[in-house]
Each structure stands twice: as C-alpha cells, then as structure tokens.
Design a protein around this motif. Structure first.
Motif, PDB file in Angstrom:
ATOM      1  N   SER A 171      12.447  -6.106 -27.459  1.00 13.50           N
ATOM      2  CA  SER A 171      11.139  -6.668 -27.128  1.00 13.50           C
ATOM      3  C   SER A 171      11.009  -6.783 -25.622  1.00 13.50           C
ATOM      4  O   SER A 171      11.936  -7.241 -24.954  1.00 13.50           O
ATOM      5  N   VAL A 172       9.858  -6.369 -25.120  1.00 13.10           N
ATOM      6  CA  VAL A 172       9.563  -6.505 -23.698  1.00 13.10           C
ATOM      7  C   VAL A 172       8.118  -6.952 -23.564  1.00 13.10           C
ATOM      8  O   VAL A 172       7.317  -6.803 -24.485  1.00 13.10           O
ATOM      9  N   PHE A 173       7.794  -7.495 -22.409  1.00 13.35           N
ATOM     10  CA  PHE A 173       6.416  -7.887 -22.151  1.00 13.35           C
ATOM     11  C   PHE A 173       5.642  -6.704 -21.581  1.00 13.35           C
ATOM     12  O   PHE A 173       6.205  -5.825 -20.914  1.00 13.35           O
ATOM     13  N   LYS A 174       4.356  -6.704 -21.845  1.00 10.61           N
ATOM     14  CA  LYS A 174       3.463  -5.673 -21.319  1.00 10.61           C
ATOM     15  C   LYS A 174       3.616  -5.599 -19.806  1.00 10.61           C
ATOM     16  O   LYS A 174       3.641  -6.623 -19.118  1.00 10.61           O
ATOM     17  N   GLY A 175       3.747  -4.366 -19.307  1.00  7.75           N
ATOM     18  CA  GLY A 175       3.890  -4.157 -17.877  1.00  7.75           C
ATOM     19  C   GLY A 175       5.320  -4.148 -17.384  1.00  7.75           C
ATOM     20  O   GLY A 175       5.587  -3.754 -16.240  1.00  7.75           O
ATOM     21  N   ALA A 176       6.234  -4.569 -18.222  1.00  8.28           N
ATOM     22  CA  ALA A 176       7.644  -4.580 -17.838  1.00  8.28           C
ATOM     23  C   ALA A 176       8.260  -3.207 -18.094  1.00  8.28           C
ATOM     24  O   ALA A 176       7.770  -2.442 -18.937  1.00  8.28           O
ATOM     25  N   PRO A 177       9.345  -2.885 -17.382  1.00  6.65           N
ATOM     26  CA  PRO A 177      10.030  -1.615 -17.656  1.00  6.65           C
ATOM     27  C   PRO A 177      10.783  -1.697 -18.983  1.00  6.65           C
ATOM     28  O   PRO A 177      11.197  -2.771 -19.417  1.00  6.65           O
ATOM     29  N   VAL A 178      10.914  -0.550 -19.602  1.00  5.86           N
ATOM     30  CA  VAL A 178      11.636  -0.513 -20.877  1.00  5.86           C
ATOM     31  C   VAL A 178      12.596   0.666 -20.873  1.00  5.86           C
ATOM     32  O   VAL A 178      12.302   1.728 -20.322  1.00  5.86           O
ATOM     33  N   GLU A 179      13.764   0.425 -21.456  1.00  3.54           N
ATOM     34  CA  GLU A 179      14.760   1.482 -21.601  1.00  3.54           C
ATOM     35  C   GLU A 179      15.359   1.404 -22.987  1.00  3.54           C
ATOM     36  O   GLU A 179      15.904   0.373 -23.381  1.00  3.54           O
ATOM     37  N   LEU A 180      15.263   2.464 -23.728  1.00  5.09           N
ATOM     38  CA  LEU A 180      15.866   2.542 -25.051  1.00  5.09           C
ATOM     39  C   LEU A 180      17.093   3.427 -24.932  1.00  5.09           C
ATOM     40  O   LEU A 180      17.009   4.585 -24.515  1.00  5.09           O
ATOM     41  N   LYS A 181      18.223   2.880 -25.330  1.00  5.15           N
ATOM     42  CA  LYS A 181      19.478   3.575 -25.118  1.00  5.15           C
ATOM     43  C   LYS A 181      19.820   4.540 -26.254  1.00  5.15           C
ATOM     44  O   LYS A 181      19.536   4.273 -27.424  1.00  5.15           O
ATOM     45  N   CYS A 182      20.441   5.636 -25.854  1.00  6.78           N
ATOM     46  CA  CYS A 182      20.890   6.637 -26.817  1.00  6.78           C
ATOM     47  C   CYS A 182      22.150   7.291 -26.265  1.00  6.78           C
ATOM     48  O   CYS A 182      22.162   7.772 -25.140  1.00  6.78           O
ATOM     49  N   ASN A 183      23.198   7.277 -27.050  1.00  7.07           N
ATOM     50  CA  ASN A 183      24.423   7.986 -26.706  1.00  7.07           C
ATOM     51  C   ASN A 183      24.760   8.971 -27.825  1.00  7.07           C
ATOM     52  O   ASN A 183      24.429   8.731 -28.978  1.00  7.07           O
ATOM     53  N   TYR A 184      25.422  10.031 -27.458  1.00  7.44           N
ATOM     54  CA  TYR A 184      25.699  11.054 -28.458  1.00  7.44           C
ATOM     55  C   TYR A 184      27.123  11.557 -28.322  1.00  7.44           C
ATOM     56  O   TYR A 184      27.778  11.382 -27.296  1.00  7.44           O
ATOM     57  N   SER A 185      27.581  12.174 -29.391  1.00  3.95           N
ATOM     58  CA  SER A 185      28.841  12.904 -29.337  1.00  3.95           C
ATOM     59  C   SER A 185      28.622  14.236 -30.022  1.00  3.95           C
ATOM     60  O   SER A 185      28.059  14.293 -31.123  1.00  3.95           O
ATOM     61  N   TYR A 186      29.004  15.279 -29.330  1.00  3.69           N
ATOM     62  CA  TYR A 186      28.795  16.640 -29.849  1.00  3.69           C
ATOM     63  C   TYR A 186      29.713  17.583 -29.101  1.00  3.69           C
ATOM     64  O   TYR A 186      29.813  17.514 -27.882  1.00  3.69           O
ATOM     65  N   SER A 187      30.346  18.465 -29.811  1.00  4.52           N
ATOM     66  CA  SER A 187      31.337  19.332 -29.190  1.00  4.52           C
ATOM     67  C   SER A 187      30.715  20.507 -28.455  1.00  4.52           C
ATOM     68  O   SER A 187      31.328  21.062 -27.555  1.00  4.52           O
ATOM     69  N   GLY A 188      29.505  20.874 -28.802  1.00  6.21           N
ATOM     70  CA  GLY A 188      28.862  22.020 -28.169  1.00  6.21           C
ATOM     71  C   GLY A 188      27.897  21.588 -27.078  1.00  6.21           C
ATOM     72  O   GLY A 188      28.005  20.506 -26.506  1.00  6.21           O
ATOM     73  N   SER A 189      26.940  22.454 -26.799  1.00  2.00           N
ATOM     74  CA  SER A 189      25.911  22.141 -25.818  1.00  2.00           C
ATOM     75  C   SER A 189      24.721  21.519 -26.555  1.00  2.00           C
ATOM     76  O   SER A 189      24.064  22.177 -27.341  1.00  2.00           O
ATOM     77  N   PRO A 190      24.462  20.245 -26.306  1.00  6.31           N
ATOM     78  CA  PRO A 190      23.484  19.554 -27.149  1.00  6.31           C
ATOM     79  C   PRO A 190      22.039  19.789 -26.725  1.00  6.31           C
ATOM     80  O   PRO A 190      21.742  20.064 -25.576  1.00  6.31           O
ATOM     81  N   GLU A 191      21.167  19.660 -27.713  1.00  9.09           N
ATOM     82  CA  GLU A 191      19.741  19.562 -27.427  1.00  9.09           C
ATOM     83  C   GLU A 191      19.297  18.206 -27.948  1.00  9.09           C
ATOM     84  O   GLU A 191      19.507  17.885 -29.114  1.00  9.09           O
ATOM     85  N   LEU A 192      18.708  17.418 -27.086  1.00 10.85           N
ATOM     86  CA  LEU A 192      18.364  16.048 -27.439  1.00 10.85           C
ATOM     87  C   LEU A 192      16.849  15.859 -27.499  1.00 10.85           C
ATOM     88  O   LEU A 192      16.100  16.471 -26.720  1.00 10.85           O
ATOM     89  N   PHE A 193      16.450  15.008 -28.423  1.00 12.66           N
ATOM     90  CA  PHE A 193      15.035  14.731 -28.649  1.00 12.66           C
ATOM     91  C   PHE A 193      14.822  13.229 -28.796  1.00 12.66           C
ATOM     92  O   PHE A 193      15.718  12.487 -29.195  1.00 12.66           O
ATOM     93  N   TRP A 194      13.601  12.804 -28.516  1.00 10.22           N
ATOM     94  CA  TRP A 194      13.152  11.474 -28.902  1.00 10.22           C
ATOM     95  C   TRP A 194      11.952  11.646 -29.824  1.00 10.22           C
ATOM     96  O   TRP A 194      10.995  12.361 -29.493  1.00 10.22           O
ATOM     97  N   TYR A 195      12.037  10.985 -30.989  1.00  9.33           N
ATOM     98  CA  TYR A 195      10.930  10.958 -31.936  1.00  9.33           C
ATOM     99  C   TYR A 195      10.399   9.533 -32.009  1.00  9.33           C
ATOM    100  O   TYR A 195      11.138   8.571 -31.837  1.00  9.33           O
ATOM    101  N   VAL A 196       9.111   9.411 -32.303  1.00  7.08           N
ATOM    102  CA  VAL A 196       8.493   8.100 -32.405  1.00  7.08           C
ATOM    103  C   VAL A 196       7.741   8.008 -33.733  1.00  7.08           C
ATOM    104  O   VAL A 196       7.183   8.998 -34.220  1.00  7.08           O
ATOM    105  N   GLN A 197       7.781   6.832 -34.306  1.00  9.09           N
ATOM    106  CA  GLN A 197       7.062   6.579 -35.561  1.00  9.09           C
ATOM    107  C   GLN A 197       6.242   5.304 -35.398  1.00  9.09           C
ATOM    108  O   GLN A 197       6.801   4.195 -35.388  1.00  9.09           O
ATOM    109  N   TYR A 198       4.941   5.475 -35.209  1.00  7.83           N
ATOM    110  CA  TYR A 198       4.054   4.326 -35.117  1.00  7.83           C
ATOM    111  C   TYR A 198       3.826   3.777 -36.523  1.00  7.83           C
ATOM    112  O   TYR A 198       4.031   4.463 -37.515  1.00  7.83           O
TER     113      TYR A 198
END
Lengths: 110, 115
Positions: A12-39
């Motif tokens: 939760s953050v207040f309107k106007g504040a910065p936001v950071e959603l963290k994501c870490n991964y493990s993969y042996s090859g060359s990864p392709e990363l995505f962000w999906y959103v569900q309203y």
C-alpha cells in the motif's frame, strides 16, 4: 528450473508516492521478463516486457542480471494503479511458456 | 486486436459430470494455447500447453486423463474437466500466443464450481 519470486503479497502506498514492486528470478538460460497486471474484475494483461525497454502508464522495469531482479517502479502512484501485479519469466522458444510469480496486490490510497 | 474469449464465464456442475471450457482467439491465429488454473488470491499455475494439431504437453502433477485438452484449430482450444469433483472448483484461464506476436493474450477466465 525457473522460478519467479515476488516477496510482497500486499503493498500500500499513498497517491503521489513512489512505488516499487519487487521481482526476483532464477533461470539457467537467458531470461525474458514480463510484468502483467490484473485490474479488478478484468483479465490479465501485459504491462511491459524487458526487451522493449518501454514505459507504460508511467511504469518502468529494468532487468538486473547481477541481482537477478526485475523490479517494477513508478515515481508517482495513482489510485487507478491499484491492481494485482504479476512478474513472469519466459522460457526460450516460440511457445513462450510463462512462469508467474505469486503476485503483489498494490493499493494506492487517496 | 488480439482478443481471446472463453466460454462459459461461469459454470456450476454436479460432482461426477464433465465440463467443457472453450478458448477462442478472435482476431488472430494462435499456434499455441495455454491453460492455467488460479486459486483464490494465488498465482496462475500452468496446467498444459497445446499446439494446434498435436497433443498437449501437461505440467507435472496435472492429470491428462482428467483435464482433456483439444486444440483442433488455430482459433479454438477446449479444456474438458472429466468426472469433476469439488476440489476441481477453481478459476481456469486460457491464453493464446503466436511466435510472431511473441507474447500471450489472456482470456477472461472461467469460474468452475463443482457441487
């Protein structure tokens, strides 16, 4: 085996504040990363992908191979950003099989 | 463009019956379709990957005889939950992709409730 970790279930953050959603991964090859959103009550949709290096709705994400991270950032959160966000990793090949993280529910407070 | 539909959006059935869920790509040809299952407040779990005209590839732990997948055309894939039980109740989501579009487009999901 590939794995995607989103450590925060809720954020939760207040309107106007910065936001950071963290994501870490493990993969042996060359990864392709995505962000999906569900309203609320809507289908899952692609927000951005790392290969495009684009900014969508003010969000950006940089792939950091050293830290194996792909954090999603926005400098000034808006109430309409409230949604469920999923980080996903794609295996190589045309099938584009996705491995999803557990998701982070972002709430932007007025 | 790139719209994926699912039908039905919601289904309630009795235990022991079979339920078929359709996934259609409306304005593009999907060489690959994916079926996911989503439990409440949890992430999407990939069940299987299907390529048009060939057998689906199931993820570990997914019973292929229980979850029958058919991808007969480039715009239609079906998931049939056979002999459904209450534990099969879940939200089932399909997605479709092509090597050209290089991403997946998701359907709105189907809520299955088995009584």
């Amino acid at each position: 085996a590939q794995r995607v970790t989103q450590p925060e279930k809720l954020l939760s953050v207040f309107k106007g504040a910065p936001v950071e959603l963290k994501c870490n991964y493990s993969y042996s090859g060359s990864p392709e990363l995505f962000w999906y959103v569900q309203y609320s009550r809507q289908r899952l949709q692609l927000l951005l992908r790392h290969i495009s290096r684009e900014s969508i709705k003010g969000f950006t994400a940089d792939l950091n191979k050293g830290e194996t991270s792909f954090h999603l950032k926005k400098p000034f959160a808006q109430e309409e950003d409230s949604a469920m966000y999923y980080c996903a990793l794609s295996s190589s090949g045309s099938a584009r099989q996705l491995t999803f993280g557990s998701g982070t529910q972002l709430t932007v407070l007025p | 463009g790139a719209v994926v539909s699912q039908h039905p959006s919601r289904v309630i059935c009795k235990s022991g019956t079979s339920v078929k869920i359709e996934c259609r790509s409306l304005d593009f040809q999907a060489t690959t379709m994916f079926w996911y299952r989503q439990f409440p407040k949890q992430s999407l779990m990939l069940m299987a990957t299907s390529n048009e005209g060939s057998k689906a590839t199931y993820e570990q732990g997914v019973e292929k005889d229980k979850f029958l997948i058919n991808h007969a055309s480039l715009t239609l894939s079906t998931l049939t939950v056979t002999s459904a039980h209450p534990e099969d109740s879940s939200f089932y989501i399909c997605s479709a992709g092509t090597s050209v579009k290089d991403t997946q487009y998701f359907g709105p999901g189907t809520r299955l409730t088995v009584l």
